[in-house]
Scaffold this active site. Sequence first.
Site, PDB file in Angstrom:
ATOM      1  N   CYS A  28       0.841  -1.211   0.000  1.00 54.77           N
ATOM      2  CA  CYS A  28       0.000   0.000   0.000  1.00 54.77           C
ATOM      3  C   CYS A  28       0.865   1.245   0.000  1.00 54.77           C
ATOM      4  O   CYS A  28       2.083   1.183   0.138  1.00 54.77           O
ATOM      5  CB  CYS A  28      -0.944   0.003   1.199  1.00 54.77           C
ATOM      6  SG  CYS A  28      -0.106   0.120   2.784  1.00 54.77           S
ATOM      7  N   CYS A  31       3.301   1.983   2.721  1.00 56.36           N
ATOM      8  CA  CYS A  31       4.556   1.217   2.652  1.00 56.36           C
ATOM      9  C   CYS A  31       5.657   2.085   2.070  1.00 56.36           C
ATOM     10  O   CYS A  31       6.819   1.998   2.464  1.00 56.36           O
ATOM     11  CB  CYS A  31       4.398   0.004   1.744  1.00 56.36           C
ATOM     12  SG  CYS A  31       3.048  -1.079   2.173  1.00 56.36           S
ATOM     13  N   ASP A 431      13.912  23.817 -33.584  1.00 56.73           N
ATOM     14  CA  ASP A 431      15.111  24.186 -34.320  1.00 56.73           C
ATOM     15  C   ASP A 431      14.838  23.860 -35.789  1.00 56.73           C
ATOM     16  O   ASP A 431      14.108  22.917 -36.094  1.00 56.73           O
ATOM     17  CB  ASP A 431      16.301  23.378 -33.799  1.00 56.73           C
ATOM     18  CG  ASP A 431      17.536  23.584 -34.655  1.00 56.73           C
ATOM     19  OD1 ASP A 431      17.921  24.740 -34.851  1.00 56.73           O
ATOM     20  OD2 ASP A 431      18.087  22.580 -35.140  1.00 56.73           O
ATOM     21  N   ASP A 642      21.820  22.030 -29.704  1.00 63.40           N
ATOM     22  CA  ASP A 642      20.655  22.640 -29.068  1.00 63.40           C
ATOM     23  C   ASP A 642      20.546  22.283 -27.587  1.00 63.40           C
ATOM     24  O   ASP A 642      19.525  22.563 -26.956  1.00 63.40           O
ATOM     25  CB  ASP A 642      19.370  22.190 -29.778  1.00 63.40           C
ATOM     26  CG  ASP A 642      19.335  22.634 -31.228  1.00 63.40           C
ATOM     27  OD1 ASP A 642      19.714  23.786 -31.497  1.00 63.40           O
ATOM     28  OD2 ASP A 642      18.961  21.834 -32.086  1.00 63.40           O
TER      29      ASP A 642
END
Length: 743
Positions: A28, A31, A431, A642
């Site tokens: 769960c 946890c 670009d 880039d």
Amino acid sequence: MLSGFNVRGMTTSTASSSLDLGIGGMTCASCVARVERALRKVPGVHDATVNLATESVRITYDAAGGDVEALARRAVRNAGYEPRVLAAQEAEADLSPWAGFAPVALGLLLSAPLVLPMVGDLFGRHWMLPAWVQFLLATPVQFILGARFYKAGWHAAKALTGNMDLLVALGTSAGYGLSLWLWATAHPGHTPHLYFEASAVVITLVLLGKWLEARAKRQTTAAIRALHALRPEVAHLLGRDGEVDVPIAEVMAGDRIVVRPGERIPVDGTVLEGRTQVDESMLTGEPLPVAREEGALLTGGAINGDGRIVMQVTAVGSETVLARIIRLVEDAQAAKAPIQRLVDKVSAVFVPTVLGIALVTLAGWLWAGAGVEQALIHAVAVLVIACPCALGLATPAAIMAGTGVAARHGILIKDAEALETAHRVDTVAFDKTGTLTVGRPRLTAFHVEPGAEEAALLAVVAGVQSGSEHPLARAVLAAAQERGLAVPAPEGVRAVPGRGTEGEVSGRSYLVGSLRWMQELGVDLGALADQAAALQAQGATVSAVAERAENGLAACALMGFGDEPKPGAREALAALRAKGVRCVMISGDNRGAAEAMARRLGLDPEAGEVMAEVLPGDKAAAVAALKGEGRVVAMVGDGVNDAPALAAADVGMAMGNGTDVAMHAAGVTLMRGDPALVAAALDISHRTVAKIRQNLFWAFAYNVAGIPLAALGYLSPVVAGAAMALSSVSVMTNALLLKRWRG
């Protein structure tokens, strides 16, 4: 919770100071907080991030902090859980769909007779099993099949925390104990109503839910397993004695390997001999095979076509493109999305709050005059229905499914934050060169002097240029080949560095080169001068052709070179604009050239959709300017020059073939380099975030609505157990619907 966890597969990276541990047995959301708290106390550990769906934790640590792996494993064991080795985890991944169903089947078999009287009541039949039969059927379920809940719940209680196992253990024990008390205190000859069936059915339903959940988890990790499966076990090494089959682990860079028709390419390399078609669909999402001949790059994991080839190895092991792709997908699935951090904080206090509500429910019913029996049953229902399993699975399950389906389509998502952010993108900056355009010059204009034959002259120019490797010369040759022209063999070819080429064809001497060279030689362009000025104004690279005659040099042709839009780029931009996303092109070209290309791509320069004359170093500033307008910006580039702009954007998308720079600078890598994948990536993000929100809504709604109903007596423990199991399974199933996405 930490109890019952198993440390599974582990990978380390010294450079990044990170450690990945697989942890099995988490049940769960609370946890998650327990595991993270325990591991953050380990000396040298900076942070620990747990993913419930992948049952893994990523630990960042000080590289000089000692043996962090051993300390982390000890922390897990001290918390009550047993570490496992990597082999166990990998074996689990390949289990059959029915693996682990035996305990569930036994629980169903023992619980069915207990439920039979309840079914009979629906039809007016009042069957009742003797108390001792109910006891014999329920006890193995409670203490053998349910032992895991007692063990894990005990460790949680010792740590003064709560988890789902503790809730189930307390709830079912209360029902079982109440049944024993009612049986022991019953009047002779009177069989009281017992609750053995409630405890047995709740445990069985929880086990069923966990089994269905585990089965669904194996489906969410299918993308990773499919990528691992692309790596063959053996390679055909070409040595002094011919072909020798060796394990992949023994192959080294520089080796020569034979790849037979239909086989998978074992590692990265280049073609030395032969030509073939290669299917890279599992790596790039591209369905059509691509041609590969001598000198071409090969990627490990791709499928060779019908040609036998010899390749030279360039990368092995963790340095191959496939290995980097696997790491990238694993990183994305191990990462925690921002929204999940909020869920974890809520879940950390959820179980203690539920325990308090259960006590209040018990006290409230007793105060209202109900008997101990009725009060206990309502408190048990609260404990059972409140398990926050669905909360912990809602986000990671959707992220795993989203990144998995993206990987299958050639979209590699680096981290969960990029996936979650991409759905808010309203502006995409592209670009130009290599992203929206092919990135190779093409002959776009060929003007000849009046009276000259264009095709014949183009063939002559191609002949003069045929021995040159210059990109413009290659473009002329390509143009001649596209027209099907016969290229004549030149004689006396001489290259003039920085200027052009001179040579003879059919006894006539020609010069092919830049306008600057023509000016230096005193060549008069004549009628071609106006056309040269027009091409330059459009940003084209212009070259001239002159013929050497008795009376000097005479211009006979003019050539304009420019880039071409990528196939499908215009349609990709149109698709983004149709979704309401603004598209902007960033280019270092002069404004005339940039705007001319933009119009070919369907962009509107007058609307501010072109940013021209931007130097590579200034692209990041251009992205920052767009963000300054309050926009959520995605930057799409080639991942090399880039990189600063990709990092500056809210979401960076790198086009390319999985280079290191692309993968590190961008949150998303588009393996095919196809602009259409940008819209696909945004759509996957939209759908993934939608699944996360749906899952969280239903998980919260289930708990918010279920707890009051159980406290007020409207839900029995059996119904509560079924609803709890159903909530986790529904969250996983909803997430798995993402796997049906099609671009």
